[in-house]
Write an enzyme that holds these catalytic residues in place. Structure first.
Site, PDB file in Angstrom:
ATOM      1  N   THR A  13       0.729  -1.231  -0.069  1.00 29.50           N
ATOM      2  CA  THR A  13       0.054   0.026   0.313  1.00 29.50           C
ATOM      3  C   THR A  13       0.850   1.130   0.066  1.00 29.50           C
ATOM      4  OG1 THR A  13      -1.950  -1.110   1.111  1.00 29.50           O
ATOM      5  CG2 THR A  13      -1.657   0.939   1.506  1.00 29.50           C
ATOM      6  N   ASP A  58       1.069  -6.552  -4.502  1.00 25.05           N
ATOM      7  CA  ASP A  58       0.590  -6.669  -3.252  1.00 25.05           C
ATOM      8  C   ASP A  58       0.822  -7.693  -2.518  1.00 25.05           C
ATOM      9  OD1 ASP A  58      -1.836  -7.113  -1.650  1.00 25.05           O
ATOM     10  OD2 ASP A  58      -2.815  -5.661  -2.739  1.00 25.05           O
ATOM     11  N   SER A  59       1.144  -7.530  -1.158  1.00 28.31           N
ATOM     12  CA  SER A  59       1.940  -8.746  -0.589  1.00 28.31           C
ATOM     13  C   SER A  59       0.819 -10.044  -0.426  1.00 28.31           C
ATOM     14  CB  SER A  59       2.106  -8.314   0.768  1.00 28.31           C
ATOM     15  OG  SER A  59       1.063  -8.341   1.472  1.00 28.31           O
ATOM     16  N   SER A  60      -0.501  -9.886  -0.905  1.00 27.51           N
ATOM     17  CA  SER A  60      -1.270 -10.861  -0.989  1.00 27.51           C
ATOM     18  C   SER A  60      -0.919 -11.989  -2.048  1.00 27.51           C
ATOM     19  CB  SER A  60      -2.998 -10.413  -1.246  1.00 27.51           C
ATOM     20  OG  SER A  60      -3.057  -9.450  -0.333  1.00 27.51           O
ATOM     21  N   THR A  90       1.229  -5.091   3.992  1.00 29.17           N
ATOM     22  CA  THR A  90       0.986  -5.363   5.328  1.00 29.17           C
ATOM     23  C   THR A  90       0.375  -6.618   5.446  1.00 29.17           C
ATOM     24  OG1 THR A  90      -1.364  -4.315   5.417  1.00 29.17           O
ATOM     25  CG2 THR A  90       0.738  -2.948   6.294  1.00 29.17           C
ATOM     26  N   ASP A  91      -0.259  -7.039   4.429  1.00 24.15           N
ATOM     27  CA  ASP A  91      -1.199  -8.149   4.666  1.00 24.15           C
ATOM     28  C   ASP A  91      -0.393  -9.208   4.949  1.00 24.15           C
ATOM     29  OD1 ASP A  91      -3.543  -7.042   4.008  1.00 24.15           O
ATOM     30  OD2 ASP A  91      -3.554  -7.647   1.940  1.00 24.15           O
ATOM     31  N   THR A 161       2.589 -10.005  14.317  1.00 23.93           N
ATOM     32  CA  THR A 161       1.281 -10.476  13.341  1.00 23.93           C
ATOM     33  C   THR A 161       0.630  -9.286  13.264  1.00 23.93           C
ATOM     34  OG1 THR A 161      -0.205 -12.357  13.675  1.00 23.93           O
ATOM     35  CG2 THR A 161       0.062 -11.098  15.671  1.00 23.93           C
ATOM     36  N   CYS A 273      -5.099 -18.868  20.188  1.00 23.69           N
ATOM     37  CA  CYS A 273      -4.840 -17.614  20.985  1.00 23.69           C
ATOM     38  C   CYS A 273      -3.741 -16.672  20.632  1.00 23.69           C
ATOM     39  CB  CYS A 273      -4.861 -17.781  22.370  1.00 23.69           C
ATOM     40  SG  CYS A 273      -6.162 -18.951  23.147  1.00 23.69           S
TER      41      CYS A 273
HETATM   42  N1  ASP Z   1      -3.111  -5.400   0.149  1.00 26.25           N
HETATM   43  C1  ASP Z   1      -1.849  -4.648   0.646  1.00 26.25           C
HETATM   44  C2  ASP Z   1      -0.684  -5.696   0.623  1.00 26.25           C
HETATM   45  O1  ASP Z   1      -0.707  -6.297   1.455  1.00 26.25           O
HETATM   46  C3  ASP Z   1      -2.341  -4.090   1.903  1.00 26.25           C
HETATM   47  C4  ASP Z   1      -1.086  -3.255   2.667  1.00 26.25           C
HETATM   48  O2  ASP Z   1      -0.234  -2.921   2.141  1.00 26.25           O
HETATM   49  O3  ASP Z   1      -1.493  -2.597   3.720  1.00 26.25           O
HETATM   50  O4  ASP Z   1       0.183  -5.300   0.025  1.00 26.25           O
END
Ligand code: ASP
Length: 336
Positions: A13, A58-60, A90-91, A161, A273
């Site tokens: 992002t 995109d990290s996904s 972030t993903d 996490t 948990c």
């Molecule tokens: N979908 C984005 C990614 O992981 C989300 C992000 O960066 O916050 O690349």
């Protein structure tokens, strides 16, 4: 002498722009934005070299091969820099930071992953502080391991996490104290530094061996998973209830685990948990897991357990050795 930091842009992002289908990482764009951030040009900043990977992702969309690409970019430059900041989505950032902590063997330099929830091109972006503070920390000489910095928190990479899909304090490490907190000043907290052995840095490329994660839920029908849990699945992370418990009803899971174990699969027990540890044998509902051949993941995150399985299989170790090392603390990823 000024420290030299390499800023590697892998995607996410932070460097995205809006397209007709939503945000996407645009090649060449981030560098133009960096040029407008005055903080990066101040006297206290280390020297910064920027490198943009291609393709930006995109990290996904990232998988093992992308961890290898990032690892290679770091390895190529390892000797020339005092530290690295990796811009990343972030993903799956916590998976990548876990993976890098294992792959970058005998590393003793700061390698900090960061990104943002709001792109730098938008108002109220959290990207500017995440970027500037990560670079300051990387140049501070205070840190020598793979970390994740986000929202004022510096976390051990293989303990982090993602806690929030939309909050700006998006990451934490519930089973490990933060390494630093950035408020008015950056406060480094006392922590056990990574053992830095006197051996040479090297990169262990990961192989994409088949790994599975199975989250236990009330009413789960284990026989459905019988066909999945064969010798083809090399590593399995079981996300169990609480301290490592599974529903005992009919004990249908145990023969499946036994079969997988006998076929050479490593079944690692983690907890659903976010905080606390697996204690196999504490309850009658977890004891049979040990008899079936499962290993304890103690307080490892699922991200770290998955990355560690990839790593240990990529090292070519025997099942016995992998079992032993899954339960050992290799990079500060678990507390026994
Ligand atoms: N979908 C984005 C990614 O992981 C989300 C992000 O960066 O916050 O690349």
């Amino acid at each position: 002498m000024k420290k030299r930091i390499c800023l590697i842009h892998a995607g996410g992002t932070i460097g995205m722009v809006k397209g007709k289908n939503g945000y996407f990482p645009k090649e060449g764009y981030l560098e133009t934005i960096l040029d407008t951030i005055a903080d990066l040009k101040t006297e206290i900043m280390p020297e910064i070299d920027f490198y943009e990977m291609s393709p930006l992702l995109d990290s996904s969309d990232m998988a093992v091969e992308d961890w290898n690409r990032i690892g290679e970019e770091v390895a190529k430059r390892y000797a020339s820099y005092d530290g690295f900041v990796i811009l990343h989505g972030t993903d799956t950032m916590a998976y990548t930071s876990s993976a890098l902590s294992f792959m970058l063997e005998n590393s003793n330099k700061p390698i900090i992953l960061t990104g943002s929830q709001i792109p730098l091109c938008e108002i109220r972006s959290d990207g500017r502080d995440n970027l500037v503070t990560s670079i300051l920390i990387a140049g501070s000489g205070m840190i020598n391991e793979v970390c994740l910095y986000f929202g004022g928190r510096l976390l051990r990479g293989n303990r982090a996490t993602k806690m929030s899909a939309d909050g700006l304090l998006a990451f934490d490490s519930p089973n490990c104290p933060r390494l630093a907190e950035a408020g008015i000043s950056i406060r480094y907290l006392p922590f056990a530094p990574q053992k830095s052995e006197d051996t040479e840095f090297s990169l262990c490329r990961l192989e994409s061996v088949p790994i599975g994660v199975l989250k236990i839920f009330p009413g789960i029908s284990f026989p459905i998973f019988d066909t999945l849990m064969t010798e083809k699945l090399k590593g399995i992370v079981l996300e169990t209830f609480g301290a490592g418990n599974i529903p005992g009803e009919g004990h249908t899971l145990l023969p499946i685990i036994k079969k997988a174990f006998n076929a050479g699969s490593i079944v690692t027990v983690c907890s659903q948990c976010p905080q606390g540890t697996v204690t196999l044998g504490a309850y009658a509902t977890s004891s049979p897991l040990v008899e079936a051949g499962a290993v304890s993941g103690y307080d490892m995150t699922t991200e770290a357990a998955v990355a560690k399985l990839y790593y240990l299989f990529s090292k070519g170790y025997s099942s016995e050795k992998i079992k032993e090392l899954m339960e050992a603390d290799l990079r500060g990823e678990l507390t026994k």
